[in-house]
Motif scaffolding. Sequence first.
Motif, PDB file in Angstrom:
ATOM      1  N   LEU A   1      20.571  39.787 -53.044  1.00  0.00           N
ATOM      2  CA  LEU A   1      19.064  40.100 -53.444  1.00  0.00           C
ATOM      3  C   LEU A   1      17.782  40.757 -52.990  1.00  0.00           C
ATOM      4  CD1 LEU A   1      18.818  35.909 -51.040  1.00  0.00           C
ATOM      5  CD2 LEU A   1      18.907  36.606 -53.785  1.00  0.00           C
ATOM      6  N   SER A   2      18.588  41.655 -52.071  1.00  0.00           N
ATOM      7  CA  SER A   2      17.690  43.045 -51.418  1.00  0.00           C
ATOM      8  C   SER A   2      17.747  43.706 -52.526  1.00  0.00           C
ATOM      9  CB  SER A   2      18.125  43.393 -49.894  1.00  0.00           C
ATOM     10  OG  SER A   2      16.819  41.819 -49.524  1.00  0.00           O
TER      11      SER A   2
ATOM     12  N   GLY B   1      13.087  52.073 -53.149  1.00  0.00           N
ATOM     13  CA  GLY B   1      14.068  52.711 -52.757  1.00  0.00           C
ATOM     14  C   GLY B   1      15.084  52.515 -51.529  1.00  0.00           C
ATOM     15  N   PHE B   2      16.150  52.923 -51.281  1.00  0.00           N
ATOM     16  CA  PHE B   2      17.070  52.007 -50.942  1.00  0.00           C
ATOM     17  C   PHE B   2      17.358  51.928 -49.207  1.00  0.00           C
ATOM     18  CE2 PHE B   2      17.515  56.199 -51.129  1.00  0.00           C
ATOM     19  CZ  PHE B   2      17.892  56.281 -49.575  1.00  0.00           C
ATOM     20  N   VAL B   3      16.453  51.848 -48.695  1.00  0.00           N
ATOM     21  CA  VAL B   3      17.133  51.678 -47.227  1.00  0.00           C
ATOM     22  C   VAL B   3      16.265  50.533 -46.492  1.00  0.00           C
ATOM     23  CG1 VAL B   3      15.555  52.991 -44.833  1.00  0.00           C
ATOM     24  CG2 VAL B   3      15.868  53.969 -47.098  1.00  0.00           C
ATOM     25  N   LEU B   4      15.084  50.241 -47.397  1.00  0.00           N
ATOM     26  CA  LEU B   4      15.213  48.215 -46.214  1.00  0.00           C
ATOM     27  C   LEU B   4      16.274  47.560 -47.081  1.00  0.00           C
ATOM     28  CD1 LEU B   4      11.019  48.195 -46.783  1.00  0.00           C
ATOM     29  CD2 LEU B   4      12.682  48.466 -45.054  1.00  0.00           C
TER      30      LEU B   4
ATOM     31  N   LEU C   1       9.713  43.349 -44.493  1.00  0.00           N
ATOM     32  CA  LEU C   1       8.327  44.531 -45.152  1.00  0.00           C
ATOM     33  C   LEU C   1       9.156  45.278 -46.701  1.00  0.00           C
ATOM     34  CD1 LEU C   1       9.459  46.505 -42.065  1.00  0.00           C
ATOM     35  CD2 LEU C   1       7.083  46.272 -43.105  1.00  0.00           C
ATOM     36  N   ASN C   2      10.307  43.597 -46.927  1.00  0.00           N
ATOM     37  CA  ASN C   2      10.759  43.878 -48.863  1.00  0.00           C
ATOM     38  C   ASN C   2       9.397  43.715 -49.706  1.00  0.00           C
ATOM     39  OD1 ASN C   2      12.691  45.481 -49.673  1.00  0.00           O
ATOM     40  ND2 ASN C   2      13.782  44.078 -49.968  1.00  0.00           N
ATOM     41  N   ALA C   3       9.437  42.156 -48.727  1.00  0.00           N
ATOM     42  CA  ALA C   3       8.812  41.183 -49.916  1.00  0.00           C
ATOM     43  C   ALA C   3       7.424  41.425 -50.155  1.00  0.00           C
ATOM     44  CB  ALA C   3       9.265  39.501 -48.971  1.00  0.00           C
TER      45      ALA C   3
ATOM     46  N   GLN D   1      17.139  42.668 -39.628  1.00  0.00           N
ATOM     47  CA  GLN D   1      16.943  42.958 -40.584  1.00  0.00           C
ATOM     48  C   GLN D   1      16.067  41.840 -41.249  1.00  0.00           C
ATOM     49  OE1 GLN D   1      20.271  39.379 -40.052  1.00  0.00           O
ATOM     50  NE2 GLN D   1      20.450  40.226 -41.724  1.00  0.00           N
ATOM     51  N   LEU D   2      15.239  41.148 -40.402  1.00  0.00           N
ATOM     52  CA  LEU D   2      14.201  40.033 -40.541  1.00  0.00           C
ATOM     53  C   LEU D   2      13.097  41.345 -40.543  1.00  0.00           C
ATOM     54  CD1 LEU D   2      14.226  37.425 -37.573  1.00  0.00           C
ATOM     55  CD2 LEU D   2      14.050  37.047 -40.359  1.00  0.00           C
TER      56      LEU D   2
END
Length: 449
Positions: A82-83, A93-96, A112-114, A106-107
């Motif tokens: 999903l991420s 990018g890939f960090v999150l 932040l990713n969302a 992870q939460l």
Amino acid sequence: MNASRSEILHRVAYLAGSVALIASQNLVAWFARQTYADERARDLEFWLTPLSSTLELWGLPAIWGAVIFAYCLLVAWLLALLSFKLTQRTNRGFVLAVLSVVPVVQLVAIALNAILPSKDALGEEGRATRHASKSVALGLLAGVALIVFAVLISAVTFGAYGWGLFVMTPFLVGITTGYLVNSESDFGSSRTMKLAIASAGLGSLALVVLALEGIVCILLAAPLAVPIVMLGAALGRGLAIARHNRRNPLASVAVLPMIFMLEAAIPPEAPIATRYEIEISAAPDMVWQALTSPEPIEVAPGLPALAGLAYPMSGKLEGVGVGAKRIGAFSTGTATEVVTEWKRDRILAFSVEDQPPAMEEMSPYRRVHAPHVQGYFLTGETRFELMPIGSNRTLLRVSSEHKLRIDPVPYWEPIARLAIRQNVGRVLEDIKEKSERTRHSLALARRDP
């Protein structure tokens, strides 16, 4: 407007799906605890690492353990999927994306990713950046998964701590990360090595979060592992550049379980013999009195205490002569010892029948699933000799035998010897201070009428 609404829907769906996956772990853990646990405690471990903490339950059937572990891997894979998909849409990018599968943090990473806005990607350069980010994310995640897999199989399942875990695993982590991050384009030697080290670091963090290892053990292994990871990363990058396709050259990962099984069947057992001595300005009878005293050791433990290693606190004799029991209180528990030689004011020797854990892992959890704290560093016989070397002077010599059951021995033996020297030196210094204090007190008593 439609495009914006579509992006918002994707973000909401990602957030809802990720939270539901994480919450499902707590639901599985709750059901297992309701069924097999005598207590219904909902502590910090339950909320942060529900599945790994549930594996501690007494009476939990083996099949449940296998199911819980498999479900944990499934949730991690779905969260990563999903991420990565959202990362591709937003060019973030890939960090999150990688942090979204690391418990505890992870939460925050998912949130932040969302909510973070998308980055614009222009033409071919933007698409190349997107593909590169995906390759880096996959490389980092693969390295993390390999470390967790290796520790679960080698240490937790087989109880093997050897070349496979400390040498072969970091080498394969480097190859895996180096190959995957360069599968789309060449990242360069320096960046590849940094990413491989980051992958190993995230994997180590995952071990701590999953209560599979403690911080001290990871720090002790880092000087050995980091150069090996870098070497593997250079080889993985070379394979990616030479092949430059998506075929997987990493079939050697499959040999890890066989290496772990072999090491478990033929464990190392390196003998370590030590001898230290100290001159004391007191007669042998005063030194003997301090040696056999049940009083606590007053000298500060120093480095062993900071590292969580076991250090002696006091020793109490129960009886006199050969066969008497000696109870040694250590920072990690109690040792049961038997006197094997007794010559008053001259020799005291004892062998260890039962000893406490060699260390107490530094971890946010009450219990760490690290078998190496018990049975991988053993103490055999310890022998104290008191030798008069002049008027009111004694040479106190202590010799001891140990066994080290962790490979590679050339790396771990100097660390073991350092810990032994620190502990023995503290004991000798304490005996010296008590003996000389007794002599001084007696001298003062004789002067007073």
